[in-house]
Design a protein around this motif. Sequence first.
Motif, PDB file in Angstrom:
ATOM      1  N   HIS A 468      -8.436   0.603   5.883  1.00 58.05           N
ATOM      2  CA  HIS A 468      -8.391  -0.807   6.287  1.00 58.05           C
ATOM      3  C   HIS A 468      -8.514  -1.717   5.062  1.00 58.05           C
ATOM      4  N   ARG A 469      -9.366  -1.334   4.124  1.00 60.23           N
ATOM      5  CA  ARG A 469      -9.511  -2.139   2.903  1.00 60.23           C
ATOM      6  C   ARG A 469      -8.181  -2.226   2.161  1.00 60.23           C
ATOM      7  N   LEU A 470      -7.459  -1.112   2.087  1.00 57.77           N
ATOM      8  CA  LEU A 470      -6.162  -1.126   1.420  1.00 57.77           C
ATOM      9  C   LEU A 470      -5.182  -2.049   2.150  1.00 57.77           C
ATOM     10  N   ALA A 471      -5.205  -2.010   3.491  1.00 62.33           N
ATOM     11  CA  ALA A 471      -4.301  -2.848   4.270  1.00 62.33           C
ATOM     12  C   ALA A 471      -4.588  -4.331   4.074  1.00 62.33           C
ATOM     13  N   VAL A 472      -5.849  -4.681   3.813  1.00 63.83           N
ATOM     14  CA  VAL A 472      -6.205  -6.080   3.562  1.00 63.83           C
ATOM     15  C   VAL A 472      -5.950  -6.446   2.105  1.00 63.83           C
ATOM     16  N   GLN A 473      -6.245  -5.538   1.191  1.00 63.39           N
ATOM     17  CA  GLN A 473      -6.036  -5.806  -0.232  1.00 63.39           C
ATOM     18  C   GLN A 473      -4.593  -6.165  -0.534  1.00 63.39           C
ATOM     19  N   CYS A 474      -3.666  -5.535   0.174  1.00 72.82           N
ATOM     20  CA  CYS A 474      -2.255  -5.764  -0.131  1.00 72.82           C
ATOM     21  C   CYS A 474      -1.828  -7.188   0.194  1.00 72.82           C
ATOM     22  N   ARG A 475      -2.622  -7.915   0.987  1.00 77.15           N
ATOM     23  CA  ARG A 475      -2.326  -9.318   1.259  1.00 77.15           C
ATOM     24  C   ARG A 475      -2.773 -10.226   0.124  1.00 77.15           C
ATOM     25  N   ARG A 477      -3.247  -8.861  -3.311  1.00 74.50           N
ATOM     26  CA  ARG A 477      -2.641  -8.395  -4.560  1.00 74.50           C
ATOM     27  C   ARG A 477      -1.814  -7.161  -4.275  1.00 74.50           C
ATOM     28  N   ALA A 478      -0.950  -6.822  -5.200  1.00 75.65           N
ATOM     29  CA  ALA A 478      -0.104  -5.643  -5.018  1.00 75.65           C
ATOM     30  C   ALA A 478      -0.953  -4.373  -5.160  1.00 75.65           C
ATOM     31  N   PRO A 512       9.673  -2.822   6.366  1.00 76.19           N
ATOM     32  CA  PRO A 512       9.135  -3.385   5.115  1.00 76.19           C
ATOM     33  C   PRO A 512       8.394  -4.682   5.393  1.00 76.19           C
ATOM     34  N   SER A 513       7.346  -4.941   4.580  1.00 70.55           N
ATOM     35  CA  SER A 513       6.481  -6.085   4.829  1.00 70.55           C
ATOM     36  C   SER A 513       6.523  -7.045   3.653  1.00 70.55           C
ATOM     37  N   ALA A 514       6.745  -8.330   3.984  1.00 73.58           N
ATOM     38  CA  ALA A 514       6.792  -9.341   2.935  1.00 73.58           C
ATOM     39  C   ALA A 514       5.401  -9.750   2.478  1.00 73.58           C
ATOM     40  N   HIS A 515       4.390  -9.645   3.373  1.00 72.04           N
ATOM     41  CA  HIS A 515       3.055 -10.111   3.022  1.00 72.04           C
ATOM     42  C   HIS A 515       2.135  -8.978   2.589  1.00 72.04           C
ATOM     43  N   CYS A 516       2.637  -7.750   2.555  1.00 78.74           N
ATOM     44  CA  CYS A 516       1.806  -6.620   2.158  1.00 78.74           C
ATOM     45  C   CYS A 516       2.510  -5.903   1.016  1.00 78.74           C
ATOM     46  N   ARG A 517       2.101  -6.205  -0.206  1.00 77.75           N
ATOM     47  CA  ARG A 517       2.793  -5.712  -1.391  1.00 77.75           C
ATOM     48  C   ARG A 517       2.243  -4.362  -1.837  1.00 77.75           C
TER      49      ARG A 517
END
Length: 645
Positions: A468-475, A477-478, A512-517
């Motif tokens: 879950h932390r990774l899923a939030v972090q991608c919003r 930073r890459a 593909p997700s634009a807000h999750c890099r």
Amino acid sequence: MLTQPARTAREGGFLLIGLAAAALLLASAAIYWPGLGGPFMLDDLGSLRVLAETGGVHDLRGLLRFLAADISSPVGRPLANLSFLLNYQDWPASPWPFKLTNLGLHLAVGGLLFLLARALLAGAIPARQADWAALLVAAVWLLNPLNVSTTLYVVQRMAQLAALFVLAGLLAYVHGRRRLAARPRQGYAWMTAGVTLLAALAVLGKENGALLPLLAMVLEYTVLRHHLRLAAPDRRWTLVFLWLPSAILLAALFHASGPAAYAPRDFTLAERLLTECRVLFDYAWRWFNPLQPPRGVLADGYAVSRGLLAPWTTLPALAGLLAALAWALRQRRRHPLAALAVLFFLAGHAMESTVVPLEIYFEHRNYLPAMFLALPAACWLAARGGRLAPLLAVLFLGALALQSARVAVAWGDELDLALWSAGVNPDSGRAQDFLATVLTERGRPDLALVVLERAVRRQPANSHHHLHRLAVQCRLRAIGPADWQRLRAQVAAHPPDRKSLPLLSALADGLPSAHCRGIDAGRLLEIQDVLVDHPAIRARPETRRQYLHLQGVLRIKAGQPDRALQAFAEAADIQADIGMGLLQVARLGSSGYYREGLQWLDVVARMPRPAGWRDRLRAWDYDLEIGHLRGQLQKDLNSLPIRQP
């Protein structure tokens, strides 16, 4: 025959108790009212979103499909599911009317509890004392903070309906017992209807309605014989309608507790039984302590007892529980009201707090068992003269009401509920996950990340927090290679269980997700490959089947339809699931892999249909869906200007 002054006094007493009862119901409604605007929670979405999956309920076929979709028990919970249709027949729906109906049921159950308590006391103590004692019992139950989550958690209408019909059955039983000496035929008719017809209705609400005969036995061998001093019914009737159903139920519970049933759990049967000793004392402590907030529905962080002294409170809890049971059985003749309180509580927990491998802790399990916990104290207070007893009762009820109002206000807003749940359950992974999800949805992934970082520090072995932390972090930073390397090492050391599947599925569906890099199908496949081959996951076939399905979905996203078919086939080898297979065919088709979709559809069409009435109803839709998918895939394939590579 009453004299005129006595009759006037009695009528005045009826009026006063009626006004007090009305005030209690109005106060209960006012306390719960702020919570009606809150969100659907957890199982609410799974149970009610079936309306969308079945196309809504607009005709008989839609109704049958909706009822057939419930697999929560062998018979389903059709009465509860039918009641949901009173509020809405389609999806999405507003939670408000569902919760309003739950509140109405809560008040109705409280009214029945008053009537039953009054019926158990009338004749053995003065009428005025019986009235006020019964009202106190109902008030403690109606205003208790532990019941807030049951009432405002929509899907727990199942527990409410079961409690409603159990109380109705017990009322019928007590009514029959009181008539048995004078009119035996009528008495046995009422008693039999109570423990059979009304028990059946209770089971159709939720399966713990099957406890009704056992609970009737508790009433029989405590208050009815040793407080009201009613003559015992015929032993043959008691054997057939009370002892035999209770024995069958207990045998069924043990049958459902074999090693295979415990395979998905991280605790054994012995560990669960030891833990539930502590849990029952926790329930009772919170029931009588309005200063202690309830845990709510997100109490998955409750520590499991791994031994008699791990934690140390396990042994005292076990000894205390056995002592309470032994005392109640031994003293049921001398102290029938106290014995009733103890034995009704323990018998009411026999299904959900003993051998069946359910989750450890849920407040709604007290909705029925805790009803008579306050009965001895209520009778004591009602018998006291002066001003002290009413003052103590008012202070205690006021404290309960204030705590319930505080909890109900939190239930009225999703963020408030998430903050409150995470605060009272710091060790609950679900509570921290819920708070992080709500914060992210409200545009504050930075605060969500703070919550998850704290959760990771508190529970470093919980890989779901890392995911879950990774899923939030991608919003924010890459996500880089080092992040993925750490995550692979984490899931390899501590593979997540099935609760991480929705999160991984959401990440896969969003590609593909634009807000999750930094998250793509290839990276997620690396995690999936670790999981499906992990020994801990292989030891749990159903969990592995779900992960293989997700692996196939990611293979489609990565442009690897042939390898997706391999993953789907491996999942089907574990258990052929025609519903999942049709979903996989749809995934292939919607991604443009029409030929592979037709190939997999041929396999799915040959999958055996499981037995059972619900499966036969679903098979009707499966055959229609197979024909529809085949026609659409063939049409799409024929429309291609060139053959697929």
